[in-house]
Motif scaffolding. Structure first.
Motif, PDB file in Angstrom:
ATOM      1  N   GLY B  32       0.823  -1.214   0.000  1.00 31.71           N
ATOM      2  CA  GLY B  32       0.000   0.000   0.000  1.00 31.71           C
ATOM      3  C   GLY B  32       0.852   1.255   0.000  1.00 31.71           C
ATOM      4  O   GLY B  32       0.490   2.272  -0.578  1.00 31.71           O
ATOM      5  N   LYS B  34       3.728   3.343  -1.422  1.00 37.94           N
ATOM      6  CA  LYS B  34       4.232   3.285  -2.804  1.00 37.94           C
ATOM      7  C   LYS B  34       5.658   3.785  -2.945  1.00 37.94           C
ATOM      8  O   LYS B  34       6.113   4.641  -2.184  1.00 37.94           O
ATOM      9  CB  LYS B  34       3.313   4.102  -3.717  1.00 37.94           C
ATOM     10  CG  LYS B  34       1.853   3.670  -3.696  1.00 37.94           C
ATOM     11  CD  LYS B  34       1.656   2.198  -4.025  1.00 37.94           C
ATOM     12  CE  LYS B  34       0.207   1.804  -4.047  1.00 37.94           C
ATOM     13  NZ  LYS B  34       0.019   0.342  -4.070  1.00 37.94           N
ATOM     14  N   PHE B  94      -8.017  11.677  -6.805  1.00 37.84           N
ATOM     15  CA  PHE B  94      -7.007  10.793  -7.421  1.00 37.84           C
ATOM     16  C   PHE B  94      -7.513  10.364  -8.782  1.00 37.84           C
ATOM     17  O   PHE B  94      -8.703  10.487  -9.087  1.00 37.84           O
ATOM     18  CB  PHE B  94      -6.746   9.542  -6.570  1.00 37.84           C
ATOM     19  CG  PHE B  94      -8.002   8.777  -6.243  1.00 37.84           C
ATOM     20  CD1 PHE B  94      -8.428   7.734  -7.056  1.00 37.84           C
ATOM     21  CD2 PHE B  94      -8.798   9.116  -5.156  1.00 37.84           C
ATOM     22  CE1 PHE B  94      -9.604   7.059  -6.786  1.00 37.84           C
ATOM     23  CE2 PHE B  94      -9.975   8.449  -4.876  1.00 37.84           C
ATOM     24  CZ  PHE B  94     -10.375   7.409  -5.688  1.00 37.84           C
ATOM     25  N   GLN B  95      -6.598   9.878  -9.588  1.00 32.24           N
ATOM     26  CA  GLN B  95      -6.982   9.166 -10.814  1.00 32.24           C
ATOM     27  C   GLN B  95      -6.376   7.763 -10.748  1.00 32.24           C
ATOM     28  O   GLN B  95      -7.058   6.800 -10.423  1.00 32.24           O
ATOM     29  CB  GLN B  95      -6.517   9.923 -12.068  1.00 32.24           C
ATOM     30  CG  GLN B  95      -7.337  11.197 -12.330  1.00 32.24           C
ATOM     31  CD  GLN B  95      -6.950  11.871 -13.619  1.00 32.24           C
ATOM     32  OE1 GLN B  95      -6.323  11.297 -14.503  1.00 32.24           O
ATOM     33  NE2 GLN B  95      -7.331  13.131 -13.758  1.00 32.24           N
ATOM     34  N   CYS B  96      -5.057   7.673 -11.023  1.00 32.54           N
ATOM     35  CA  CYS B  96      -4.463   6.328 -11.081  1.00 32.54           C
ATOM     36  C   CYS B  96      -4.374   5.697  -9.708  1.00 32.54           C
ATOM     37  O   CYS B  96      -4.355   4.482  -9.582  1.00 32.54           O
ATOM     38  CB  CYS B  96      -3.102   6.369 -11.768  1.00 32.54           C
ATOM     39  SG  CYS B  96      -1.729   6.951 -10.750  1.00 32.54           S
ATOM     40  N   GLY B  97      -4.268   6.496  -8.669  1.00 33.48           N
ATOM     41  CA  GLY B  97      -4.251   5.950  -7.316  1.00 33.48           C
ATOM     42  C   GLY B  97      -2.872   5.647  -6.774  1.00 33.48           C
ATOM     43  O   GLY B  97      -2.744   5.182  -5.640  1.00 33.48           O
ATOM     44  N   TYR B  98      -1.831   5.919  -7.547  1.00 33.42           N
ATOM     45  CA  TYR B  98      -0.499   5.509  -7.077  1.00 33.42           C
ATOM     46  C   TYR B  98       0.075   6.471  -6.038  1.00 33.42           C
ATOM     47  O   TYR B  98       0.718   6.026  -5.091  1.00 33.42           O
ATOM     48  CB  TYR B  98       0.461   5.355  -8.265  1.00 33.42           C
ATOM     49  CG  TYR B  98       1.672   4.526  -7.917  1.00 33.42           C
ATOM     50  CD1 TYR B  98       1.605   3.136  -7.914  1.00 33.42           C
ATOM     51  CD2 TYR B  98       2.876   5.122  -7.553  1.00 33.42           C
ATOM     52  CE1 TYR B  98       2.697   2.369  -7.575  1.00 33.42           C
ATOM     53  CE2 TYR B  98       3.980   4.359  -7.207  1.00 33.42           C
ATOM     54  CZ  TYR B  98       3.894   2.981  -7.222  1.00 33.42           C
ATOM     55  OH  TYR B  98       4.980   2.223  -6.878  1.00 33.42           O
ATOM     56  N   THR B 100      -1.790   8.207  -4.123  1.00 31.63           N
ATOM     57  CA  THR B 100      -2.871   8.414  -3.168  1.00 31.63           C
ATOM     58  C   THR B 100      -2.535   8.012  -1.727  1.00 31.63           C
ATOM     59  O   THR B 100      -2.801   8.788  -0.800  1.00 31.63           O
ATOM     60  CB  THR B 100      -4.127   7.668  -3.657  1.00 31.63           C
ATOM     61  OG1 THR B 100      -4.315   7.973  -5.045  1.00 31.63           O
ATOM     62  CG2 THR B 100      -5.354   8.069  -2.881  1.00 31.63           C
ATOM     63  N   PRO B 101      -1.970   6.825  -1.490  1.00 35.44           N
ATOM     64  CA  PRO B 101      -1.659   6.489  -0.098  1.00 35.44           C
ATOM     65  C   PRO B 101      -0.744   7.521   0.566  1.00 35.44           C
ATOM     66  O   PRO B 101      -0.957   7.896   1.727  1.00 35.44           O
ATOM     67  CB  PRO B 101      -0.989   5.121  -0.216  1.00 35.44           C
ATOM     68  CG  PRO B 101      -1.601   4.524  -1.448  1.00 35.44           C
ATOM     69  CD  PRO B 101      -1.707   5.692  -2.397  1.00 35.44           C
ATOM     70  N   GLN B 103      -0.446  10.714  -0.285  1.00 35.37           N
ATOM     71  CA  GLN B 103      -1.197  11.966  -0.081  1.00 35.37           C
ATOM     72  C   GLN B 103      -2.040  11.850   1.187  1.00 35.37           C
ATOM     73  O   GLN B 103      -2.106  12.779   2.001  1.00 35.37           O
ATOM     74  CB  GLN B 103      -2.139  12.234  -1.269  1.00 35.37           C
ATOM     75  CG  GLN B 103      -1.469  12.291  -2.638  1.00 35.37           C
ATOM     76  CD  GLN B 103      -0.972  13.669  -3.047  1.00 35.37           C
ATOM     77  OE1 GLN B 103      -1.098  14.636  -2.301  1.00 35.37           O
ATOM     78  NE2 GLN B 103      -0.379  13.752  -4.230  1.00 35.37           N
ATOM     79  N   CYS B 146       1.570  14.629  -7.572  1.00 37.77           N
ATOM     80  CA  CYS B 146       0.554  13.883  -8.309  1.00 37.77           C
ATOM     81  C   CYS B 146       0.795  14.208  -9.771  1.00 37.77           C
ATOM     82  O   CYS B 146       1.009  15.363 -10.116  1.00 37.77           O
ATOM     83  CB  CYS B 146      -0.846  14.358  -7.895  1.00 37.77           C
ATOM     84  SG  CYS B 146      -2.171  13.872  -9.037  1.00 37.77           S
ATOM     85  N   CYS B 148      -1.225  12.752 -12.384  1.00 42.40           N
ATOM     86  CA  CYS B 148      -2.467  12.696 -13.157  1.00 42.40           C
ATOM     87  C   CYS B 148      -3.158  14.058 -13.186  1.00 42.40           C
ATOM     88  O   CYS B 148      -3.935  14.333 -14.088  1.00 42.40           O
ATOM     89  CB  CYS B 148      -3.420  11.672 -12.561  1.00 42.40           C
ATOM     90  SG  CYS B 148      -2.807   9.975 -12.639  1.00 42.40           S
ATOM     91  N   ALA B 150      -4.826  15.456 -10.217  1.00 42.79           N
ATOM     92  CA  ALA B 150      -5.991  15.433  -9.324  1.00 42.79           C
ATOM     93  C   ALA B 150      -5.844  16.443  -8.188  1.00 42.79           C
ATOM     94  O   ALA B 150      -6.548  16.361  -7.187  1.00 42.79           O
ATOM     95  CB  ALA B 150      -6.191  14.026  -8.762  1.00 42.79           C
TER      96      ALA B 150
END
Lengths: 792, 167
Positions: B32, B34, B94-98, B100-101, B103, B146, B148, B150
């Motif tokens: 989780g 990254k 988020f978009q891709c989610g990578y 995100t954790p 952030q 980020c 993407c 977002a």
């Protein structure tokens, strides 16, 4: 003509158009700006709209609703597993050694120390690599997905500075990285072409996607010389890298003759086919999944690391996880090529263009088919009496350049839209008005009719939202303390595309649910969310009752998330699969039941039922139909028809971008304080996701304007800033709140009325920034990025 | 020798080179958190150590003996998302989610920093309690990249999170 009579839908085409007008310009900030439209240019339906047979074009039902992402909970929990986060028993870790010369041969490679290092399992070099066919690059074959056609580790030759020359496998990543540092390589360097000047001397007209990047109509140079008002300007744009936050990675295993890959790719099927050909195996012997891709932006395709990881895994008989270091991404996964461009515009005193010249040069490698097609906006945005558009390309000994968000148009709209601003100033005409005066009534270069185009409405709505002050040849910039404040605008452009190869399978089950399966990719656009919404409307099911599987090459189709076209390709595939499903359902209707004997073409689906399109009261529910035929499910699969629409019509998306910048008079610091973008992209399928796509493109374009630059050492062909610490891109503090909106007018010739939204945001903001900087400071900066030293 | 990760004790790795990030991702199969750059430039690996945010890629695991680490996997309680996780979904942060954790973990600590009254580079007064403004949030989140785009949704989610009193 089929007509749904769902209560959310409208019963005829006329009402449908009114609905579209009412919902258009639904902004992301939930502002419904309806009254704003002044005598809109395309209140009339576009040609062919009344004949459009797809009921969803006119009656979108729940399409457009701002539904949250389906994979949201997984992603925020950190439970979405990316390519480097899958494991196999006995898996080892890979590390690469990169060449340090641009061209030449490996004289000797000493792996002895590395071999003896702790944890090392296997080392592969050109001396022991298996025989492999060269990969097929994109646009070189219908299934090519590789960045270049260079053979991978097949001999001692070196073709770029950074080429992998050894693969080290070890028990841990630390051990692999350490051992890789112990490999010593001696080279015989050869002469290499590593400067732009040398590469483009004698550059020839480029071929791209099956055509010459050249268009000549009339004598544009003569028209320019005779023009009442003209500008003739030179621009440059630098190399840029995608910098997806997920570094490229793959986890591979050979299991019972199957090459199993957990990948990050924008095209699962094409990646599988391409690597299968490299290894001389059947595509069905590759099982490639990529459920989550941590950013694509054009760069997540098939690169050498995939092939090296699979080859080393086979030789070592161990599964391999190959995660590129951030430097590794810069060494072996390419970015956007640099360009030098000329724009010359001639106009009469009324502002009508008499000459449009857009020419320039760029570079590529000898082993790919990718030239930045930077003239495409100039081909389709404005009318002009005479035109000369041309891209020339030279080859260089460097890492393969590749597709990066809005290839061509991202770097081509910057000079075009800046030059228009300069021309508007000389003419004393407002820049918005100048564009409207040159709005074409048909495609300027192909002569085809537009499938749908409402860019004038986008200009007007953008100007209204932003509070654009009309100007006539004089700067309106002002000073606030030590900040110089100015405003600027630009148009946005991106072509409609739909690649062949789309297919989908729909399975209805007796519990009233549906499963949609497509070999599509998802790297953050919201593929499963949008696909579920379209499928639910088409099937007559609740959104929640539709499940979507994607990201697996064993699913139907060869879809690719590129060219802003995957949604259109999925849309066409769903239409075809739905028709096949209706035919299957029609065949199940028992004698004596309603609808028995009706031809499939007369039927459609609505409210969990098969219905007579002309009279939906005549129906039989899916549950009934399945129960009475003794089945628990029914499935249909179909291929999308070839993309004939783009041959018949001029199809593209447009938009208008307005921004305000602040330039510090003392330090040159540049801030984007306000920005509005209004887009005409056909139907919007999900307002929440669409707003994020537009904003994402805008942010990357602002970033292109302000900071992005891959520094390339022209002496040795090596990238000098292969790091997120030295390649600048926006942090939160750099990003303003971005206002976006759209016309929402459906394109009657695009599947589901939607043309694609992933890249258009990238086109326009960089020019709007440059124009606003001029308004603020009086300085025209024509070389990107516009860093503070250029503003001092 | 043990590191507490989301409340569970784990052995400190024998290889002193192993970062806290590689311990989580490779040794413990908890991906989780990254890895975006492995050099402290992107923030994707942000975790909490005793409530404060750090970059797990720049932290040697061996240094965290006896410390308590919280990762993205330790944030939600069973079936229900942590309030900030839910806000990220709601505001489309988020978009891709990578990224995100990272952030989210960064913003969880950010709220604590506000509550402690810690100033940032844009706080006008080092003594006064910082205003929970977008400018403060953006400054404090600028270590989390980020790509993407977002950003607006991320800041919207965090602004809602830091202004909620009941959490």
């Amino acid at each position: 003509m089929t007509q749904p009579s769902d209560k959310r839908s409208v019963p005829n085409a006329d009402n449908g158009l009114k609905l579209n007008r009412r919902t258009m310009l639904a902004g992301s900030a939930a502002t419904i700006a309806v009254a704003a439209l002044s005598g809109a240019a395309t209140a009339e339906p576009a040609p062919g709209l009344s004949d459009a047979r797809d009921p969803l074009v006119r009656s979108p039902g729940g399409l457009g609703a701002a539904r949250p992402r389906r994979d949201g909970p997984l992603k925020v929990r950190g439970e979405a597993r990316f390519a480097a986060e899958h494991t196999f028993p006995g898996m080892v870790y890979g590390a690469l050694v990169f060449s340090t010369i641009a061209r030449g041969t490996i004289r000797a490679i000493d792996t002895e120390a590395a071999q003896a290092a702790p944890g090392v399992v296997f080392i592969m070099t050109h001396e022991n690599a298996p025989q492999l066919a060269p990969p097929e690059p994109f646009y070189s074959s219908p299934t090519g997905m590789a960045g270049s056609s260079l053979p991978v580790m097949q001999d001692a030759s070196v073709h770029w500075n950074g080429q992998p020359v050894a693969v080290v496998l070890a028990a841990t990543q630390e051990e692999a990285d350490h051992a890789a540092s112990l490999v010593s390589v001696a080279y015989d360097a050869a002469d290499a072409v590593t400067s732009f000047e040398a590469a483009t001397a004698g550059a020839e007209v480029a071929k791209y996607a099956g055509r010459d990047l050249q268009y000549v109509a009339g004598d544009a140079e003569a028209a320019l010389a005779e023009a009442a008002v003209s500008v003739d300007l030179e621009f440059s744009t630098p190399r840029q890298n995608h910098n997806q936050i997920e570094p490229h990675a793959v986890t591979v295993a050979w299991q019972d003759g199957i090459l199993r890959m957990h990948d990050c790719t924008q095209g699962v099927d094409l990646s599988a086919i391409t690597i299968a050909k490299v290894f001389g195996i059947a595509p069905s012997d590759v099982h490639l999944t990529a459920e989550f891709v941590g950013g694509g932006l054009g760069g997540k395709t098939l690169w050498q690391y995939h092939i090296l990881a699979a080859a080393a895994a086979r030789l070592a008989e161990r599964p391999v996880r190959m995660t590129l270091s951030r430097e590794g991404v810069y060494r072996i996964c390419g970015g956007r090529a640099p360009t030098r461009q000329r724009i010359a515009l001639g106009a009469g005193s009324d502002g009508r263009l008499t000459a449009l010249i857009h020419t320039g040069t760029t570079v590529k490698i000898a082993h790919n088919a990718m030239t930045e097609p930077f003239i495409d906006a100039s081909e389709h945005m404005y009318r002009a009496d005479a035109m000369h558009l041309e891209v020339r390309v030279g080859t260089m000994d460097m890492l393969a350049n590749t597709f990066m968000r809005a290839p061509g148009s991202a770097v081509g709209t910057f000079p075009l839209e800046t030059a228009l601003d300069e021309l508007a100033e000389k003419l004393g005409i407002d820049p918005v008005e100048l564009r409207i005066r040159n709005e074409p009534d048909k495609d300027p270069t192909t002569g085809k009719a537009f499938s749908q185009r409402a860019v004038v409405e986008a200009y007007r709505e953008g100007a209204r939202r932003f509070g654009w002050q009309r100007r006539s040849g004089k700067r309106l910039g002002r000073r606030e303390g030590e900040w110089l404040v100015g405003t600027g605008m630009a148009s946005a452009y991106y072509p409609y595309k739909r690649f062949p190869g789309g297919a989908a399978r729909i399975t209805l089950t007796s519990d009233g649910k549906a499963l949609v399966e497509v070999a599509a990719a998802e790297m953050g656009m919201g593929t499963s969310t949008a696909t579920a919404a379209v499928a639910a409307e088409r099937l007559g099911l609740a959104y929640e009752d539709v499940d979507v599987r994607y990201g697996d090459n064993t699913l139907p189709g060869s879809l690719i998330a590129a060219g802003s076209q995957q949604t259109a390709a999925i849309g066409a595939s769903l239409t075809a699969a739905h028709a096949a499903l209706v035919a299957e359902l029609a065949a199940l209707v028992p004698e004596g039941a309603a609808l028995h004997g009706q031809p499939a073409e007369a039927l459609t689906t609505l409210d969990r039922s098969l219905v007579l399109a002309a009279n939906p009261a005549e129906r039989i529910s899916f549950a009934d139909l399945l129960a009475r035929s003794g089945r628990t499910s029914i499935s249909a699969e179909a291929k999308a028809p070839p993309p004939a629409e783009a041959k018949e019509w001029s199809m593209h998306s447009t938009g208008a971008v307005f921004c305000e910048v602040k330039v510090n008079a003392i330090t040159g610091e540049l801030r984007i304080s306000r920005i509005s973008g209004v887009y005409d992209c056909g139907r919007i399928l999900n307002e929440k996701l669409a707003a994020s796509q537009f904003r994402g493109g805008i942010i990357m374009s602002l970033s292109m304007a302000m900071m992005e630059n891959t520094h390339f050492d022209e002496r040795n062909g090596r990238i000098m800033n292969p790091s997120l610490a030295a390649y600048y891109m926006p942090a939160h503090l750099d990003v303003p709140e971005i206002d976006v909106a759209w016309t929402g007018i459906p394109d009657p010739h695009a599947p589901t009325g939607a043309r694609g939204i992933g890249e258009i945001g990238m086109n326009g903001p960089s020019a709007a920034v440059a124009n606003a900087i001029y308004d603020a400071t009086g300085q025209r900066i024509r070389d990107l990025p516009i860093t503070l030293d250029k503003l001092m | 020798m043990a590191i507490s990760i989301n409340g569970q004790p784990y052995d400190v790795p024998k290889d002193a080179r192993v970062s806290l990030l590689d311990l989580l991702r490779d040794t413990l199969d908890r991906p989780g958190t990254k890895k975006g750059c492995n050099q402290g430039a992107c923030g994707a690996c942000t975790v909490l150590v005793d409530g404060e945010r750090i970059l797990a890629c720049l932290a040697l695991a061996a240094q965290y003996d006896g410390r308590s680490v919280t990762t993205i996997e330790g944030l939600a309680r069973d079936d229900s998302l942590h309030p900030l996780q839910a806000l990220f979904v709601e505001h489309d942060g988020f978009q891709c989610g990578y990224c995100t954790p990272g952030q989210i973990m960064s913003a969880v600590a950010l709220r604590e920093e506000f509550e402690r009254g810690s100033p940032s580079g844009v706080s006008p007064d080092l003594q006064a309690s910082p205003e929970r403004s977008r400018a403060e949030i953006k400054e404090r989140m600028s270590g989390n990249l980020c790509r993407c785009g977002a950003h607006n949704g991320i800041i919207d989610a965090i602004a809602a999170y830091v202004s909620e009193d009941s959490l």
